[in-house]
Design a protein around this motif. Sequence first.
Motif, PDB file in Angstrom:
ATOM      1  N   LEU A   1       0.850  -1.187   0.000  1.00  0.00           N
ATOM      2  CA  LEU A   1       0.000   0.000   0.000  1.00  0.00           C
ATOM      3  C   LEU A   1       0.887   1.238   0.000  1.00  0.00           C
ATOM      4  N   GLU A   2       0.815   2.008  -1.066  1.00  0.00           N
ATOM      5  CA  GLU A   2       1.580   3.249  -1.159  1.00  0.00           C
ATOM      6  C   GLU A   2       0.932   4.309  -0.273  1.00  0.00           C
ATOM      7  N   PRO A   3       1.700   5.307   0.156  1.00  0.00           N
ATOM      8  CA  PRO A   3       1.141   6.371   1.005  1.00  0.00           C
ATOM      9  C   PRO A   3      -0.063   7.085   0.391  1.00  0.00           C
ATOM     10  N   SER A   4      -0.154   7.140  -0.925  1.00  0.00           N
ATOM     11  CA  SER A   4      -1.269   7.847  -1.575  1.00  0.00           C
ATOM     12  C   SER A   4      -2.627   7.204  -1.284  1.00  0.00           C
ATOM     13  N   TYR A   5      -2.647   5.950  -0.840  1.00  0.00           N
ATOM     14  CA  TYR A   5      -3.909   5.289  -0.519  1.00  0.00           C
ATOM     15  C   TYR A   5      -4.376   5.553   0.914  1.00  0.00           C
ATOM     16  N   PHE A   6      -3.578   6.257   1.694  1.00  0.00           N
ATOM     17  CA  PHE A   6      -3.941   6.595   3.070  1.00  0.00           C
ATOM     18  C   PHE A   6      -4.526   7.998   3.099  1.00  0.00           C
ATOM     19  N   THR A   7      -5.660   8.147   3.789  1.00  0.00           N
ATOM     20  CA  THR A   7      -6.308   9.453   3.895  1.00  0.00           C
ATOM     21  C   THR A   7      -7.014   9.582   5.232  1.00  0.00           C
TER      22      THR A   7
ATOM     23  N   GLY B   1     -13.516   9.641   7.000  1.00  0.00           N
ATOM     24  CA  GLY B   1     -14.413   9.536   8.151  1.00  0.00           C
ATOM     25  C   GLY B   1     -14.384  10.778   9.022  1.00  0.00           C
ATOM     26  N   LYS B   2     -15.236  10.781  10.015  1.00  0.00           N
ATOM     27  CA  LYS B   2     -15.323  11.914  10.935  1.00  0.00           C
ATOM     28  C   LYS B   2     -14.248  11.886  12.007  1.00  0.00           C
ATOM     29  N   SER B   3     -13.626  10.731  12.228  1.00  0.00           N
ATOM     30  CA  SER B   3     -12.659  10.586  13.320  1.00  0.00           C
ATOM     31  C   SER B   3     -11.343  11.304  13.049  1.00  0.00           C
ATOM     32  N   GLY B   4     -11.037  11.583  11.788  1.00  0.00           N
ATOM     33  CA  GLY B   4      -9.774  12.214  11.443  1.00  0.00           C
ATOM     34  C   GLY B   4      -8.598  11.247  11.415  1.00  0.00           C
ATOM     35  N   LYS B   5      -8.881   9.952  11.625  1.00  0.00           N
ATOM     36  CA  LYS B   5      -7.803   8.957  11.583  1.00  0.00           C
ATOM     37  C   LYS B   5      -7.402   8.684  10.139  1.00  0.00           C
ATOM     38  N   VAL B   6      -6.118   8.506   9.945  1.00  0.00           N
ATOM     39  CA  VAL B   6      -5.583   8.158   8.631  1.00  0.00           C
ATOM     40  C   VAL B   6      -5.801   6.667   8.421  1.00  0.00           C
ATOM     41  N   GLU B   7      -6.371   6.304   7.267  1.00  0.00           N
ATOM     42  CA  GLU B   7      -6.603   4.894   7.005  1.00  0.00           C
ATOM     43  C   GLU B   7      -6.489   4.584   5.519  1.00  0.00           C
ATOM     44  N   ALA B   8      -6.259   3.316   5.248  1.00  0.00           N
ATOM     45  CA  ALA B   8      -6.309   2.769   3.891  1.00  0.00           C
ATOM     46  C   ALA B   8      -7.268   1.599   3.922  1.00  0.00           C
TER      47      ALA B   8
END
Length: 190
Positions: free
Chosen positions: A163-169, A173-180
Amino acid sequence: MNRNMHTTWLGVRLFTVLGLAGCSVSPVLASSIGTEGGQVELKATNLGKVELQALPATFSSKTEVQLSVTQTKETTEDFNSTPVTRPGRLRRLPGEIRVQTGKSKPRSSIKLQLQLPVKLVPSSGTLKVMAQLFYESDTEILDSFDEIDSSFEAATRTLRFELEPSYFTSARGKSGKVEAVVVIVIDSGK
């Protein structure tokens, strides 16, 4: 296993057994990964055993990484509305792999491997990995799935991908957590 990981797993598992969760959830495993890198392994999921490896310098500081397999209505809708998913040609396996990295986006790719149970290995067709990609511009917002490179070793039923960094955002969601978010599909080729 430390007490916090055990508590997290029990809490999520209990939620699932009682049917109180908003989605179908497998155990969540969290692990702190520092600048030296590290691994997280989730054994009991409907997709099989999932292993994550972050190489040294993937994170700039100690980061709590959560690995889970879920099945949410929102992800299913996003997947079904992605033009390249071609209804009938791609059959999605049950669940999606989620990698959450708190507030930190990885600086390099994260390696994952999935050892599928025998019942999910297709007798025909090709296993493919699709990662959810969030894109926002002045005129549009897209949250769709892209096929990513993967390899499948039939003898061990192991699917490997990065998983490249570009797939993490953190925008999903509303939590503000970074996820892929990743889904596994069987491409019938038709």
